[in-house]
Scaffold this motif. Sequence first.
Motif, PDB file in Angstrom:
ATOM      1  N   GLY A 172       0.807  -1.220   0.000  1.00 40.67           N
ATOM      2  CA  GLY A 172       0.000   0.000   0.000  1.00 40.67           C
ATOM      3  C   GLY A 172       0.833   1.259   0.000  1.00 40.67           C
ATOM      4  N   SER A 173       0.172   2.370  -0.199  1.00 45.67           N
ATOM      5  CA  SER A 173       0.864   3.655  -0.273  1.00 45.67           C
ATOM      6  C   SER A 173       1.081   4.307   1.093  1.00 45.67           C
ATOM      7  N   ILE A 174       0.479   3.751   2.133  1.00 44.03           N
ATOM      8  CA  ILE A 174       0.631   4.288   3.478  1.00 44.03           C
ATOM      9  C   ILE A 174       1.551   3.366   4.267  1.00 44.03           C
ATOM     10  N   GLU A 200      -4.328  -6.696  15.225  1.00 43.57           N
ATOM     11  CA  GLU A 200      -4.039  -7.691  14.191  1.00 43.57           C
ATOM     12  C   GLU A 200      -5.130  -7.784  13.123  1.00 43.57           C
ATOM     13  N   PRO A 201      -6.433  -7.909  13.483  1.00 44.77           N
ATOM     14  CA  PRO A 201      -7.449  -8.009  12.419  1.00 44.77           C
ATOM     15  C   PRO A 201      -7.540  -6.748  11.566  1.00 44.77           C
ATOM     16  N   VAL A 202      -7.323  -5.598  12.165  1.00 41.28           N
ATOM     17  CA  VAL A 202      -7.373  -4.339  11.410  1.00 41.28           C
ATOM     18  C   VAL A 202      -6.193  -4.286  10.443  1.00 41.28           C
ATOM     19  N   LEU A 203      -5.002  -4.661  10.934  1.00 41.87           N
ATOM     20  CA  LEU A 203      -3.823  -4.672  10.068  1.00 41.87           C
ATOM     21  C   LEU A 203      -4.007  -5.646   8.907  1.00 41.87           C
ATOM     22  N   LYS A 204      -4.541  -6.833   9.188  1.00 43.18           N
ATOM     23  CA  LYS A 204      -4.763  -7.820   8.118  1.00 43.18           C
ATOM     24  C   LYS A 204      -5.739  -7.283   7.075  1.00 43.18           C
ATOM     25  N   ASP A 205      -6.784  -6.600   7.530  1.00 48.21           N
ATOM     26  CA  ASP A 205      -7.759  -6.019   6.601  1.00 48.21           C
ATOM     27  C   ASP A 205      -7.106  -4.948   5.734  1.00 48.21           C
ATOM     28  N   LEU A 206      -6.307  -4.087   6.345  1.00 51.77           N
ATOM     29  CA  LEU A 206      -5.630  -3.028   5.593  1.00 51.77           C
ATOM     30  C   LEU A 206      -4.634  -3.610   4.592  1.00 51.77           C
ATOM     31  N   LEU A 207      -3.967  -4.688   4.977  1.00 48.87           N
ATOM     32  CA  LEU A 207      -3.045  -5.351   4.053  1.00 48.87           C
ATOM     33  C   LEU A 207      -3.801  -6.006   2.897  1.00 48.87           C
ATOM     34  N   ARG A 212       1.792   9.072   5.711  1.00 46.80           N
ATOM     35  CA  ARG A 212       0.793   9.203   4.639  1.00 46.80           C
ATOM     36  C   ARG A 212       1.004  10.531   3.932  1.00 46.80           C
ATOM     37  N   ASP A 213       1.140  10.474   2.627  1.00 51.33           N
ATOM     38  CA  ASP A 213       1.348  11.686   1.821  1.00 51.33           C
ATOM     39  C   ASP A 213       2.510  12.524   2.349  1.00 51.33           C
ATOM     40  N   GLY A 214       3.580  11.841   2.766  1.00 48.29           N
ATOM     41  CA  GLY A 214       4.763  12.537   3.251  1.00 48.29           C
ATOM     42  C   GLY A 214       4.670  13.055   4.676  1.00 48.29           C
ATOM     43  N   LYS A 215       3.539  12.878   5.326  1.00 48.07           N
ATOM     44  CA  LYS A 215       3.358  13.353   6.695  1.00 48.07           C
ATOM     45  C   LYS A 215       3.467  12.176   7.658  1.00 48.07           C
ATOM     46  N   LYS A 216       4.330  12.327   8.685  1.00 50.36           N
ATOM     47  CA  LYS A 216       4.570  11.269   9.659  1.00 50.36           C
ATOM     48  C   LYS A 216       3.910  11.640  10.988  1.00 50.36           C
ATOM     49  N   ALA A 266      -9.130   4.355  11.270  1.00 47.74           N
ATOM     50  CA  ALA A 266      -9.391   5.516  10.426  1.00 47.74           C
ATOM     51  C   ALA A 266      -8.854   5.302   9.008  1.00 47.74           C
ATOM     52  N   LEU A 267      -7.879   4.416   8.858  1.00 42.93           N
ATOM     53  CA  LEU A 267      -7.328   4.124   7.528  1.00 42.93           C
ATOM     54  C   LEU A 267      -8.249   3.200   6.727  1.00 42.93           C
ATOM     55  N   GLN A 268      -9.141   2.476   7.417  1.00 37.73           N
ATOM     56  CA  GLN A 268     -10.029   1.542   6.723  1.00 37.73           C
ATOM     57  C   GLN A 268     -11.023   2.338   5.917  1.00 37.73           C
TER      58      GLN A 268
END
Length: 192
Positions: A40-42, A63-70, A171-175, A190-192
């Motif tokens: 992904g881009s983030i 873990e489930p949120v990370l797996k979904d985002l992946l 994200r978009d160059g902002k850390k 919030a990323l979902q």
Amino acid sequence: MILKKVSVIQLLIAILFWLGLPGLVAADPRVANLVSFGSGSIDVRIYSDYFCPPCQATEPLIEPVLKDLLKKRIIRLTMVDTPFNRSTPMYARYFLYALRDAGDVEQAFRVRKILVEAARKSLSAPEQLETLFNEQRIPFTVFDVKPVFEGLNALIRGDGISATPTAVIIRDGKKVAYVGGNEILKALQALQ
């Protein structure tokens, strides 16, 4: 004269790749990405310590949120073992050993769970971790983890990590850094 300069430059590049640039280029390309997953881009970096009770509580929640985002190809996840406990470097080595030949995210989460349980039991010798891995049928390959550790230490310093659990999201160059399980979970959701 230009030919000689090109030859010297080519020689230097070849030597650097042969030796490996610590923290930047690993001699074995499988080692370079052992702790990163997804396309992904983030960028999401999760900093944790197996011996940290808040980390132990946070990892199953995220873990489930990370797996979904992946799965949705939203993030590139990097797991960084942060050595706040004196045994963490040994545990981090065994995490890397277990990912050497079968380094997918499912294996990473499975091995992390096993190592958290080992930390709760205060296993403190390599032989104990090897026995545990054998009992759990976790294959592992011992190798020189120094280049990976150097790269991870550079991330810890660069992101200014002073507490675990911490998530750094780029994200978009902002850390932005999020500390604590609830903050991390909300930021990931919030990323979902």
